[in-house]
Design a protein around this motif. Structure first.
Motif, short mmCIF file in Angstrom:
data_model
loop_
_atom_site.label_atom_id
_atom_site.label_comp_id
_atom_site.label_asym_id
_atom_site.label_seq_id
_atom_site.Cartn_x
_atom_site.Cartn_y
_atom_site.Cartn_z
N PRO A 39 48.98 68.24 -42.44
CA PRO A 39 49.92 69.23 -41.92
C PRO A 39 51.32 69.12 -42.51
CG PRO A 39 49.81 67.40 -40.42
CD PRO A 39 48.87 67.06 -41.54
N THR A 40 51.53 68.21 -43.45
CA THR A 40 52.87 68.05 -44.04
C THR A 40 53.32 69.33 -44.70
OG1 THR A 40 52.38 65.71 -44.42
CG2 THR A 40 54.27 66.64 -45.58
N TYR A 41 52.42 69.95 -45.48
CA TYR A 41 52.72 71.22 -46.14
C TYR A 41 51.60 72.20 -45.86
CZ TYR A 41 55.95 68.27 -48.77
OH TYR A 41 56.91 67.38 -49.12
N ALA A 42 51.98 73.46 -45.67
CA ALA A 42 51.01 74.53 -45.44
C ALA A 42 51.02 75.47 -46.64
CB ALA A 42 51.36 75.29 -44.17
N ARG A 43 49.97 76.25 -46.77
CA ARG A 43 49.90 77.22 -47.87
C ARG A 43 51.12 78.14 -47.83
NH1 ARG A 43 44.73 77.91 -50.23
NH2 ARG A 43 43.10 76.68 -49.19
N TYR A 111 51.65 60.54 -40.99
CA TYR A 111 51.66 61.88 -41.57
C TYR A 111 50.25 62.45 -41.72
CZ TYR A 111 51.21 58.39 -45.26
OH TYR A 111 50.85 57.27 -45.99
N VAL A 112 49.21 61.66 -41.52
CA VAL A 112 47.83 62.11 -41.78
C VAL A 112 47.37 63.11 -40.72
CG1 VAL A 112 45.43 61.36 -41.87
CG2 VAL A 112 47.18 60.04 -43.03
N LYS A 113 46.65 64.12 -41.18
CA LYS A 113 46.15 65.15 -40.28
C LYS A 113 45.16 64.57 -39.27
CE LYS A 113 44.14 69.77 -40.16
NZ LYS A 113 43.58 70.91 -40.95
N ASP A 114 45.30 64.98 -38.02
CA ASP A 114 44.43 64.56 -36.92
C ASP A 114 44.44 63.06 -36.70
OD1 ASP A 114 43.67 67.24 -36.58
OD2 ASP A 114 42.03 67.05 -38.02
N ALA A 115 45.46 62.39 -37.24
CA ALA A 115 45.60 60.93 -37.07
C ALA A 115 44.32 60.20 -37.47
CB ALA A 115 45.98 60.60 -35.63
N ASP A 116 43.67 60.68 -38.53
CA ASP A 116 42.41 60.10 -38.97
C ASP A 116 42.50 59.77 -40.47
OD1 ASP A 116 39.84 59.25 -39.28
OD2 ASP A 116 38.87 61.13 -38.71
N PRO A 117 43.10 58.64 -40.82
CA PRO A 117 43.33 58.33 -42.25
C PRO A 117 42.07 58.01 -43.04
CG PRO A 117 43.98 56.49 -40.86
CD PRO A 117 43.66 57.62 -39.94
N THR A 118 40.94 57.77 -42.38
CA THR A 118 39.72 57.44 -43.12
C THR A 118 38.75 58.62 -43.19
OG1 THR A 118 38.58 56.61 -41.15
CG2 THR A 118 39.92 55.04 -42.39
N ALA A 119 39.15 59.76 -42.66
CA ALA A 119 38.27 60.93 -42.67
C ALA A 119 37.94 61.32 -44.11
CB ALA A 119 38.94 62.10 -41.96
N GLY A 132 52.04 50.13 -63.61
CA GLY A 132 52.33 51.42 -64.21
C GLY A 132 51.44 52.54 -63.73
N ARG A 133 50.67 52.32 -62.66
CA ARG A 133 49.79 53.35 -62.12
C ARG A 133 49.99 53.45 -60.61
NH1 ARG A 133 45.90 54.52 -66.22
NH2 ARG A 133 44.64 55.70 -64.75
N VAL A 134 49.49 54.53 -60.02
CA VAL A 134 49.61 54.74 -58.58
C VAL A 134 48.28 55.22 -58.02
CG1 VAL A 134 52.10 55.17 -58.51
CG2 VAL A 134 50.54 57.06 -59.03
N PHE A 135 48.04 54.89 -56.75
CA PHE A 135 46.86 55.34 -56.02
C PHE A 135 47.32 56.45 -55.09
CE2 PHE A 135 43.48 55.27 -52.86
CZ PHE A 135 42.35 54.97 -53.60
N LEU A 136 46.64 57.61 -55.17
CA LEU A 136 47.09 58.82 -54.49
C LEU A 136 46.07 59.30 -53.48
CD1 LEU A 136 48.25 60.67 -57.72
CD2 LEU A 136 49.73 59.48 -56.11
N LEU A 137 46.55 59.77 -52.33
CA LEU A 137 45.70 60.37 -51.31
C LEU A 137 46.37 61.62 -50.76
CD1 LEU A 137 44.61 57.21 -49.24
CD2 LEU A 137 43.26 58.44 -50.95
N GLY A 138 45.55 62.53 -50.24
CA GLY A 138 46.09 63.70 -49.55
C GLY A 138 46.28 63.39 -48.08
N ASP A 139 47.15 64.12 -47.42
CA ASP A 139 47.36 63.91 -45.99
C ASP A 139 46.22 64.48 -45.16
OD1 ASP A 139 49.68 62.74 -46.76
OD2 ASP A 139 51.02 64.25 -45.91
N ASN A 140 45.53 65.47 -45.69
CA ASN A 140 44.34 66.03 -45.04
C ASN A 140 43.13 65.35 -45.66
OD1 ASN A 140 42.42 67.57 -43.76
ND2 ASN A 140 42.94 69.48 -44.79
N ARG A 141 42.82 64.16 -45.17
CA ARG A 141 41.84 63.31 -45.84
C ARG A 141 40.45 63.91 -45.92
NH1 ARG A 141 44.69 58.27 -45.69
NH2 ARG A 141 46.67 59.00 -46.55
N VAL A 142 40.11 64.78 -44.98
CA VAL A 142 38.77 65.33 -44.98
C VAL A 142 38.61 66.42 -46.05
CG1 VAL A 142 39.12 67.25 -43.35
CG2 VAL A 142 36.92 66.02 -43.39
N ASN A 143 39.72 66.86 -46.62
CA ASN A 143 39.64 67.95 -47.61
C ASN A 143 40.59 67.68 -48.77
OD1 ASN A 143 38.81 70.42 -48.68
ND2 ASN A 143 40.47 71.54 -47.70
N SER A 144 40.47 66.50 -49.37
CA SER A 144 41.36 66.12 -50.47
C SER A 144 40.59 65.38 -51.54
CB SER A 144 42.50 65.23 -49.93
OG SER A 144 43.32 64.79 -50.99
#
Length: 230
Positions: A39-43, A111-119, A132-144
């Motif tokens: 939910p951090t950013y919407a369309r 910041y994770v949607k539905d408070a479910d970071p492992t979804a 020199g690298r980064v690990f990236l995740l979306g806040d909407n874990r079920v759809n990222s």
């Protein structure tokens, strides 16, 4: 009046050019068109990214070019994802756990949607992020389609820091930045309008100014010079 008009012209041009060009040099604007950062950013949200941030930190939301996800050949355009681990960090998930761990400690992610970071996490993983690298995740874990789905195509699913195109400004800073440069352009336009008004008044004043005439010989007002004295 003429000098004042010229000063207004120069100031107006500088302000309009600065308000229009400086943001393009420092920032990258994008309209968000996905759902992986809800939910951090919407369309439809307008995001402003700082170019060349110098340092990418945990928690930063970044605009980044990524490699292909498993089963896909075309990675598409840049995506918006959140940095959860940087070089030297170990990010991990154990099957059935309610949270990810960062360097052995549960990772707090409000910041994770539905408070479910492992979804949406397909299975357990443990990644030590290369320098020199980064690990990236979306806040909407079920759809990222994030680093979890790039584990087989890139080192630990990570992305080189050099592929980060910008770091998102917080919403408040985005608004302040937009207002600042917007007012700069408005001030420049007002200065140019003032230049036009003063310029017209100056030209009108010059035309109305009476011409200075020299003496006219043969009139009663001025007598021609007499013969030279001997």
């Amino acid at each position: 009046m003429g000098i004042t008009a010229l000063v207004l012209l120069m100031a107006g041009l500088l302000m309009v050019a600065g308000g229009a060009l400086v943001p393009r040099l420092l920032y990258r604007a994008a309209t968000y068109a996905a759902s992986a950062m809800e939910p951090t950013y919407a369309r439809g949200d307008l995001l402003l990214f700082r170019k060349d941030p110098g340092e990418v930190r945990r928690g930063d939301v970044v605009l980044v070019t990524v490699g292909p996800v498993d089963g896909e050949e075309d990675p598409g355009g840049p995506v918006v994802e959140r940095v959860v681990a940087v070089g030297g960090d170990t990010i991990a998930y154990e099957q059935g756990a309610s949270r990810l761990t960062l360097n052995g400690r549960p990772l707090d992610e409000p910041y994770v949607k539905d408070a479910d970071p492992t979804a949406g996490t397909a299975g357990p993983f443990s990644v030590t992020v290369p320098p020199g690298r980064v690990f990236l995740l979306g806040d909407n874990r079920v759809n990222s389609a994030d680093s979890r789905y790039r584990l087989g195509t890139q080192p630990g699913g990570t992305v080189p820091v050099g592929q980060v195109l910008g770091v998102a400004l917080p919403e408040e800073e985005t608004l302040r930045t937009g207002v600042l440069f917007g007012w700069l352009i408005i001030a420049g336009v007002l200065a140019l309008l003032a230049f036009v008004v003063l310029g017209v008044l100056w030209l009108v004043a010059r035309r109305r100014r009476p011409a200075v005439q020299g003496p006219v010989w043969g009139t009663t007002a001025v007598e021609p010079p007499g013969p030279p004295l001997r």
